[in-house]
Scaffold this motif. Structure first.
Motif, PDB file in Angstrom:
ATOM      1  N   TRP A  45       0.813  -1.227   0.000  1.00 26.79           N
ATOM      2  CA  TRP A  45       0.000   0.000   0.000  1.00 26.79           C
ATOM      3  C   TRP A  45       0.836   1.263   0.000  1.00 26.79           C
ATOM      4  CZ3 TRP A  45      -2.513  -3.059   4.352  1.00 26.79           C
ATOM      5  CH2 TRP A  45      -1.621  -3.287   5.402  1.00 26.79           C
ATOM      6  N   TYR A  46       1.954   1.283   0.747  1.00 28.93           N
ATOM      7  CA  TYR A  46       2.762   2.494   0.840  1.00 28.93           C
ATOM      8  C   TYR A  46       3.882   2.488  -0.195  1.00 28.93           C
ATOM      9  CZ  TYR A  46       0.476   3.605   5.283  1.00 28.93           C
ATOM     10  OH  TYR A  46      -0.439   3.912   6.250  1.00 28.93           O
ATOM     11  N   ALA A 348     -10.531  -2.453  -1.739  1.00 25.26           N
ATOM     12  CA  ALA A 348      -9.176  -2.576  -1.200  1.00 25.26           C
ATOM     13  C   ALA A 348      -9.200  -3.113   0.229  1.00 25.26           C
ATOM     14  CB  ALA A 348      -8.460  -1.229  -1.249  1.00 25.26           C
ATOM     15  N   GLN A 349     -10.169  -2.668   1.009  1.00 30.10           N
ATOM     16  CA  GLN A 349     -10.299  -3.171   2.384  1.00 30.10           C
ATOM     17  C   GLN A 349     -10.706  -4.649   2.390  1.00 30.10           C
ATOM     18  OE1 GLN A 349     -13.095  -0.157   3.715  1.00 30.10           O
ATOM     19  NE2 GLN A 349     -11.509   0.882   4.899  1.00 30.10           N
ATOM     20  N   ILE A 359      -3.238  -3.134  -0.889  1.00 32.37           N
ATOM     21  CA  ILE A 359      -3.064  -2.239  -2.039  1.00 32.37           C
ATOM     22  C   ILE A 359      -3.796  -0.936  -1.747  1.00 32.37           C
ATOM     23  CG2 ILE A 359      -2.758  -4.128  -3.679  1.00 32.37           C
ATOM     24  CD1 ILE A 359      -5.604  -3.694  -4.643  1.00 32.37           C
ATOM     25  N   ALA A 360      -3.469   0.096  -2.489  1.00 34.20           N
ATOM     26  CA  ALA A 360      -4.029   1.427  -2.249  1.00 34.20           C
ATOM     27  C   ALA A 360      -5.209   1.679  -3.183  1.00 34.20           C
ATOM     28  CB  ALA A 360      -2.961   2.490  -2.474  1.00 34.20           C
ATOM     29  N   ARG A 374      -3.598   0.962  -6.822  1.00 37.31           N
ATOM     30  CA  ARG A 374      -2.148   1.054  -6.938  1.00 37.31           C
ATOM     31  C   ARG A 374      -1.495   0.034  -6.025  1.00 37.31           C
ATOM     32  NH1 ARG A 374       1.443   5.538  -3.977  1.00 37.31           N
ATOM     33  NH2 ARG A 374       1.205   3.915  -2.373  1.00 37.31           N
ATOM     34  N   LEU A 375      -0.466  -0.624  -6.537  1.00 37.67           N
ATOM     35  CA  LEU A 375       0.368  -1.463  -5.680  1.00 37.67           C
ATOM     36  C   LEU A 375       1.830  -1.119  -5.927  1.00 37.67           C
ATOM     37  CD1 LEU A 375       1.898  -3.985  -7.344  1.00 37.67           C
ATOM     38  CD2 LEU A 375      -0.413  -4.911  -7.360  1.00 37.67           C
ATOM     39  N   CYS A 376       2.612  -1.230  -4.856  1.00 36.26           N
ATOM     40  CA  CYS A 376       4.040  -0.944  -4.924  1.00 36.26           C
ATOM     41  C   CYS A 376       4.802  -2.260  -5.092  1.00 36.26           C
ATOM     42  CB  CYS A 376       4.485  -0.228  -3.651  1.00 36.26           C
ATOM     43  SG  CYS A 376       6.271   0.040  -3.543  1.00 36.26           S
ATOM     44  N   PHE A 377       5.615  -2.353  -6.147  1.00 34.97           N
ATOM     45  CA  PHE A 377       6.324  -3.611  -6.412  1.00 34.97           C
ATOM     46  C   PHE A 377       7.812  -3.541  -6.046  1.00 34.97           C
ATOM     47  CE2 PHE A 377       5.724  -1.460 -10.620  1.00 34.97           C
ATOM     48  CZ  PHE A 377       7.043  -1.105 -10.874  1.00 34.97           C
TER      49      PHE A 377
END
Length: 397
Positions: A45-46, A348-349, A359-360, A374-377
Motif C-alpha cells: 500500500w505504501y 481494497a479493504q 493495495i491502495a 495502486r500497488l508498490c512492487f
C-alpha cells in the motif's frame, strides 16, 4: 467538561481552522490500519521498498552523532552537502546549477509544503496533474487554496497529458501548476518537449511550476527521467522538489531538497526556520555520503524494482477482472482497474481482509480514479509473486 457542540469536543468551542478540520483521513491509511501489524499481510500500500537503508549511509550518521554533530546547523543545509547536490545535479542532467539555488528540507513533503506556503493563500488555486500523491492536494487545501485537477488519460501504452486542457484550466487566481513526473501512482513520465512548452506558458502567465521529481532516478530506460531543469533559466518560476527517500531507501530519514531561483533562497530559509529550524546535521552528513558514494546502490535499487515490475507486468494483465494496466515507464507502482470494483476503498479493504494483500485505492489519488488501484512492487520478487497468487484467488472468488 468538553463542550459537546464542538466538533472536536474542545471546551468553549475553541475553533480549529476549517481548512485543517475539513481534511479527510487519507484513504491509503484507511486500508493499512486494518492490518498494519499483521505479519501475514503483504503490504504493497505504501510507497517504499523492503530494503533497509545501506549500512554505509547509516554508519556516517552514527559517526556524526558520536562526534557531537548534534547541534543547530545551517538552516538551508551544510555547505558540503549543498555542493554535493549541485555537483550531482549537474552531472545527472549535463547542466550547471549554482549551489545558492539549493535548500535542504525535512523530507520531500516538507519541501512541497514550504513551496506552497510561499505561493498559496485563501482563494488561490493550484492546477494539479492527476492522479497524484494525496498529500500534495491536501497541502493546497490546508493553506486555503483550491486544487483543480487535470487528469491524465489512460491508453494502450500508458498515460498521457493533454497540455492544452491544462493551460485552459488556468485563470487569474492560478498561482501554481503542480506536476509529479515520474508520476505516483501511474508511472507516467512527462516528455521533455511538454516540459519546455509548459515552462514557456508558466513564464508568460506568471504562474509557478512545482515539479515533484522524487522518482527521477526510478526509470527503466536511461539514467534519469527528463527534468524541467533542462529547459529552465535560473530566474524562471520553477521549484523542483526531490528527496532521498526512494532511490536511496531512506523513507524514514525525512530529508529532501528544493532547487529554486537564487532570489528566493533567503525567503525559503526563513520558512525553514519557522517550520523546523534545520535538518539535523548528522542526517545531512549521511545524505552527503548517499549522494557521493551511493550511485551503485541507486542502480541496484532500480534493478531490484525492475524485477518486481517484470513479475507484475507478466502476471497482472492475465488475472481475472484486471483491465487498463500498462507497464509503468518509471517509479515502482502498478496502476490498474478491477472490473466490478468501483467502490474502490471498500474493495481494497476487502482484499486485505480476505487474502492479506495491501493495495491502495485509486480514489486516494484524486478525481477520475474510481475503480483504479495502486500497488508498490519495490519488494522481494517472491513476495510480489505470492501477492499475485493471492490476488488471483481473490479475483476468481
Amino acid at each position: 467538561m468538553p463542550d459537546a457542540a464542538s466538533p472536536f469536543g474542545i471546551a468553549g468551542n475553541a475553533p480549529i481552522l476549517p481548512n485543517v478540520a475539513g481534511i479527510e483521513k487519507q484513504q491509503i491509511l484507511a486500508v493499512a490500519e486494518i492490518a498494519f501489524d499483521d505479519p501475514d499481510v503483504i503490504p504493497l500500500w505504501y510507497g517504499e521498498t523492503d530494503i533497509s537503508t545501506p549500512q554505509f549511509i547509516c554508519d556516517t550518521a552514527a559517526k556524526a552523532m558520536a562526534a557531537g554533530d548534534t547541534f543547530y546547523s545551517h538552516k538551508r543545509g551544510i555547505p558540503e552537502l549543498i555542493q554535493s547536490l549541485a555537483t550531482y545535479t549537474a552531472d545527472l542532467y549535463d547542466i550547471e546549477i549554482e549551489p545558492d539555488r539549493f535548500s535542504l528540507t525535512a523530507s520531500g513533503m516538507s519541501a512541497i509544503m514550504l513551496c506552497l506556503q510561499a505561493l498559496i493563500t485563501e482563494g488561490d488555486n493550484a492546477i494539479i496533474v492527476s492522479p497524484v500523491w494525496p498529500n500534495a492536494q491536501s497541502a493546497v487545501r490546508t493553506l486555503g487554496g483550491e486544487p483543480r485537477y487535470v487528469t491524465l488519460t489512460p491508453g494502450d501504452h500508458g498515460f498521457g497529458l493533454d497540455l492544452e486542457k491544462l493551460k485552459a484550466a488556468c485563470d487569474d487566481r492560478t498561482k501554481v501548476i503542480f506536476v509529479n513526473s515520474p508520476n505516483n501512482p501511474t508511472g507516467w513520465v512527462m516528455p521533455g518537449d511538454q516540459q519546455k512548452e509548459l515552462l514557456d506558458f508558466a513564464r508568460e502567465k506568471g504562474i509557478w511550476i512545482i515539479a515533484d521529481e522524487v522518482y527521477a532516478r526510478m526509470v527503466y530506460e536511461g539514467k534519469a527521467a527528463p527534468s524541467f531543469l533542462q529547459h529552465a533559466q535560473p530566474n524562471d518560476p520553477l521549484l523542483v522538489v526531490n528527496s532521498f527517500s526512494k532511490s536511496w531507501a531512506m523513507t524514514g530519514w525525512r530529508i529532501g531538497w528544493i532547487i529554486h531561483p537564487p532570489q528566493i533562497g533567503e525567503l525559503l530559509g526563513n520558512l525553514i526556520e519557522f517550520n523546523y529550524s534545520c535538518v539535523p546535521p548528522f542526517l545531512q552528513r549521511a545524505a552527503k555520503t548517499a549522494i557521493e558514494d551511493g550511485e551503485g546502490f541507486v542502480k541496484e535499487m532500480t534493478e531490484y524494482c525492475r524485477r518486481g515490475r517484470d513479475i507484475v507486468t507478466q502476471r497482472l494483465p492475465n488475472l481475472p477482472r484486471i483491465k487498463n494496466f500498462a507497464a509503468p515507464e518509471a517509479s515502482f507502482y502498478a496502476f490498474f482497474q478491477i472490473e466490478d470494483g468501483e467502490d474502490t476503498l471498500a474493495t481494497a479493504q476487502d482484499i486485505v481482509r480476505k487474502v492479506k494483500v495491501g493495495i491502495a485505492p485509486g480514489t486516494a489519488f484524486g478525481p477520475g480514479a474510481e475503480g483504479w488501484y495502486r500497488l508498490c512492487f519495490a519488494q522481494k520478487p517472491e513476495r510480489i509473486a505470492e501477492a499475485m497468487d493471492r490476488l488471483e484467488a481473490y479475483l476468481k472468488g
